[in-house]
Design a protein around this motif. Structure first.
Motif, PDB file in Angstrom:
ATOM      1  N   THR A   1      15.784   3.043  -6.086  1.00 57.26           N
ATOM      2  CA  THR A   1      16.033   2.308  -4.819  1.00 57.26           C
ATOM      3  C   THR A   1      17.196   2.975  -4.237  1.00 57.26           C
ATOM      4  OG1 THR A   1      14.834   0.478  -5.705  1.00 57.26           O
ATOM      5  CG2 THR A   1      16.552  -0.003  -4.142  1.00 57.26           C
TER       6      THR A   1
ATOM      7  N   ARG B   1      11.862  -1.281   1.292  1.00 51.84           N
ATOM      8  CA  ARG B   1      11.098  -2.262   0.639  1.00 51.84           C
ATOM      9  C   ARG B   1       9.259  -1.812   0.858  1.00 51.84           C
ATOM     10  NH1 ARG B   1      12.979  -7.454   0.012  1.00 51.84           N
ATOM     11  NH2 ARG B   1      15.062  -7.641   0.245  1.00 51.84           N
ATOM     12  N   LYS B   2       9.117  -1.303   1.857  1.00 55.00           N
ATOM     13  CA  LYS B   2       7.754  -0.910   2.214  1.00 55.00           C
ATOM     14  C   LYS B   2       7.431   0.236   1.160  1.00 55.00           C
ATOM     15  CE  LYS B   2       7.443  -0.992   7.323  1.00 55.00           C
ATOM     16  NZ  LYS B   2       7.257   0.032   8.553  1.00 55.00           N
TER      17      LYS B   2
ATOM     18  N   GLY C   1       5.829  -2.567  -1.243  1.00 55.49           N
ATOM     19  CA  GLY C   1       5.194  -3.400  -0.057  1.00 55.49           C
ATOM     20  C   GLY C   1       3.859  -2.722   0.500  1.00 55.49           C
TER      21      GLY C   1
ATOM     22  N   GLU D   1      16.767  -0.971   4.898  1.00 57.54           N
ATOM     23  CA  GLU D   1      16.063  -1.774   3.794  1.00 57.54           C
ATOM     24  C   GLU D   1      14.714  -2.014   3.972  1.00 57.54           C
ATOM     25  OE1 GLU D   1      16.376  -6.514   2.874  1.00 57.54           O
ATOM     26  OE2 GLU D   1      18.457  -5.458   3.151  1.00 57.54           O
ATOM     27  N   THR D   2      14.227  -2.306   5.220  1.00 57.91           N
ATOM     28  CA  THR D   2      12.776  -2.299   5.582  1.00 57.91           C
ATOM     29  C   THR D   2      12.020  -1.172   4.886  1.00 57.91           C
ATOM     30  OG1 THR D   2      13.285  -3.278   7.595  1.00 57.91           O
ATOM     31  CG2 THR D   2      11.097  -2.360   7.278  1.00 57.91           C
TER      32      THR D   2
ATOM     33  N   VAL E   1       8.160  -4.421  -6.444  1.00 59.37           N
ATOM     34  CA  VAL E   1       8.384  -2.712  -7.049  1.00 59.37           C
ATOM     35  C   VAL E   1       7.001  -2.450  -7.661  1.00 59.37           C
ATOM     36  CG1 VAL E   1       9.636  -1.194  -8.631  1.00 59.37           C
ATOM     37  CG2 VAL E   1      10.717  -2.992  -7.256  1.00 59.37           C
TER      38      VAL E   1
ATOM     39  N   ASP F   1      14.993  -7.918  -5.670  1.00 56.94           N
ATOM     40  CA  ASP F   1      14.497  -8.938  -4.780  1.00 56.94           C
ATOM     41  C   ASP F   1      13.071  -8.376  -4.342  1.00 56.94           C
ATOM     42  OD1 ASP F   1      14.705 -11.360  -2.845  1.00 56.94           O
ATOM     43  OD2 ASP F   1      14.424  -9.796  -1.319  1.00 56.94           O
ATOM     44  N   ALA F   2      12.909  -6.891  -4.205  1.00 60.40           N
ATOM     45  CA  ALA F   2      11.671  -6.286  -3.664  1.00 60.40           C
ATOM     46  C   ALA F   2      10.800  -6.476  -4.649  1.00 60.40           C
ATOM     47  CB  ALA F   2      12.055  -4.756  -3.423  1.00 60.40           C
TER      48      ALA F   2
ATOM     49  N   LEU G   1      18.817  -5.658  -3.917  1.00 62.19           N
ATOM     50  CA  LEU G   1      17.609  -5.224  -3.062  1.00 62.19           C
ATOM     51  C   LEU G   1      16.674  -4.810  -4.091  1.00 62.19           C
ATOM     52  CD1 LEU G   1      15.827  -4.621  -0.717  1.00 62.19           C
ATOM     53  CD2 LEU G   1      16.854  -2.284  -0.668  1.00 62.19           C
ATOM     54  N   HIS G   2      16.947  -4.169  -5.043  1.00 59.31           N
ATOM     55  CA  HIS G   2      15.863  -3.791  -6.058  1.00 59.31           C
ATOM     56  C   HIS G   2      15.124  -4.955  -6.844  1.00 59.31           C
ATOM     57  CE1 HIS G   2      13.719  -0.849  -8.867  1.00 59.31           C
ATOM     58  NE2 HIS G   2      13.918  -1.712  -9.805  1.00 59.31           N
TER      59      HIS G   2
ATOM     60  N   LYS H   1       5.657 -11.448 -10.207  1.00 56.08           N
ATOM     61  CA  LYS H   1       7.048 -11.290  -9.771  1.00 56.08           C
ATOM     62  C   LYS H   1       8.023 -12.408  -9.966  1.00 56.08           C
ATOM     63  CE  LYS H   1      10.500  -9.478  -7.268  1.00 56.08           C
ATOM     64  NZ  LYS H   1      11.531  -8.159  -7.912  1.00 56.08           N
TER      65      LYS H   1
END
Length: 326
Positions: free
Chosen positions: A295, A309-310, A314, A305-306, A12, A9-10, A6-7, A81
């Motif tokens: 994370t 990411r925010k 995000g 997860e949402t 940051v 992919d996000a 997740l980290h 990114k």
């Protein structure tokens, strides 16, 4: 998806780092999977001193192009990114760099400065910092500064700004403003921390809150862990909502005591403003390279997860696009 996946992919984004800049720091940014960061290049400096610092950054970009890239737009953050580099947003923690020249705002914006704090701890021509005994609010000159920052696309930062001046800027600005790095006084009373009312006020008017993990402002001080940092984020999210909160660590990595002496004296050399005591980052998140542990701590706290990411980046993307434009 694992915390590490997740980290990776996000997006940051760190809303404030004031490290002792070097290739070692840039390597740690990459190790931590940091997509972009607001990097301080002016605190007490005047225009010439700030230009010297920016010239140094231009050299950093040339010498470390494999690791970092300048950011002028949110598209530059997305490009960073994709390329596996860290996007550098140049930022100020004071407006002493424009001296009394409002046209300098556009000059520095063109040089890559996208975030400027209205005042650093004490009084300047624009307004009042959080360590002054009396807060006179935003000056009329300051109102013109806010209008020009809105026009050229510079985010107004209120982290070290006094309560009345902050309120004035929030009401004066036509664009979102931010506390890029703060903590709640509801968890620890401190001149640098923001009350529940202040946090609610900025969020209800479209503003943004970056949460710092600087341990002198956390409830447990140097005993704090990365989980305590996430708890402080949740405290603010419960007030402001998860769409209005992000990360603003205030990493001071690589600096020694003389640097903190410079920071904590008015104008860098006059009256002492505060004493931090021993400075130690939260256990589990002591270096920029350990960003993935943040994370993991968010997920450990039960965040979706949402939500992760925010808050991890995000939300910063949205507010920066609002201020900077497309």
């Amino acid at each position: 998806m694992t915390p590490q996946e997740l980290h990776q992919d996000a997006i940051v984004i760190d809303g404030l780092i004031i490290a002792n800049w070097s290739r070692a720091i840039f390597e740690d940014m990459r190790k931590g999977g940091l997509t972009a960061a607001n990097c301080t290049c002016s605190v007490w400096e005047n225009a010439r001193g700030t230009l010297d610092n920016i010239a140094r950054w231009k050299q950093f970009f040339r010498d470390n192009a494999d690791l970092i890239t300048p950011v002028h737009t949110t598209a530059d953050i997305l490009r960073a990114k994709q390329e596996g580099r860290t996007g550098i947003i140049l930022g100020w923690q004071n407006l002493s760099g424009i001296e009394d020249q409002i046209p300098f705002l556009k000059v520095f914006k063109d040089l890559g400065v996208g975030v400027m704090q209205m005042a650093y701890n004490t009084q300047n021509l624009v307004g009042t910092g959080c360590y002054e005994s009396k807060d006179g609010g935003l000056s009329d000159f300051g109102r013109e500064v806010v209008a020009e920052m809105n026009a050229v696309g510079i985010l107004c930062d209120l982290s070290h700004v006094g309560s009345k001046t902050s309120e004035d800027v929030i009401l004066e600005s036509k664009k979102p403003v931010a506390y890029t790095h703060c903590l709640p006084s509801g968890l620890k009373e401190h001149p640098r921390n923001k009350s529940d009312a202040e946090l609610r006020f900025i969020a209800e008017r479209g503003g943004f809150i970056g949460v710092t993990m600087f341990t002198p402002f956390l409830a447990k001080g140097i005993e704090s862990t990365v989980d305590d940092y996430v708890e402080a984020m949740d405290y603010i999210i419960n007030i402001a909502g998860e769409d209005s909160v992000g990360v603003g660590t205030d990493f001071t990595q690589g600096y020694d005591q003389p640097f903190f002496e410079w920071l904590t004296h008015d104008k860098g050399y006059l009256r002492r403003l505060t004493r931090f005591g021993k400075i130690k980052n939260p256990t589990g998140f002591e270096t920029i390279g350990e960003f993935p542990s943040l994370t993991a701590a968010m997920l450990r706290a039960g965040w979706s997860e949402t939500k992760v990411r925010k808050v991890i980046g995000g939300n910063w993307m949205r507010v920066l696009k609002d201020v900077w434009g497309a």
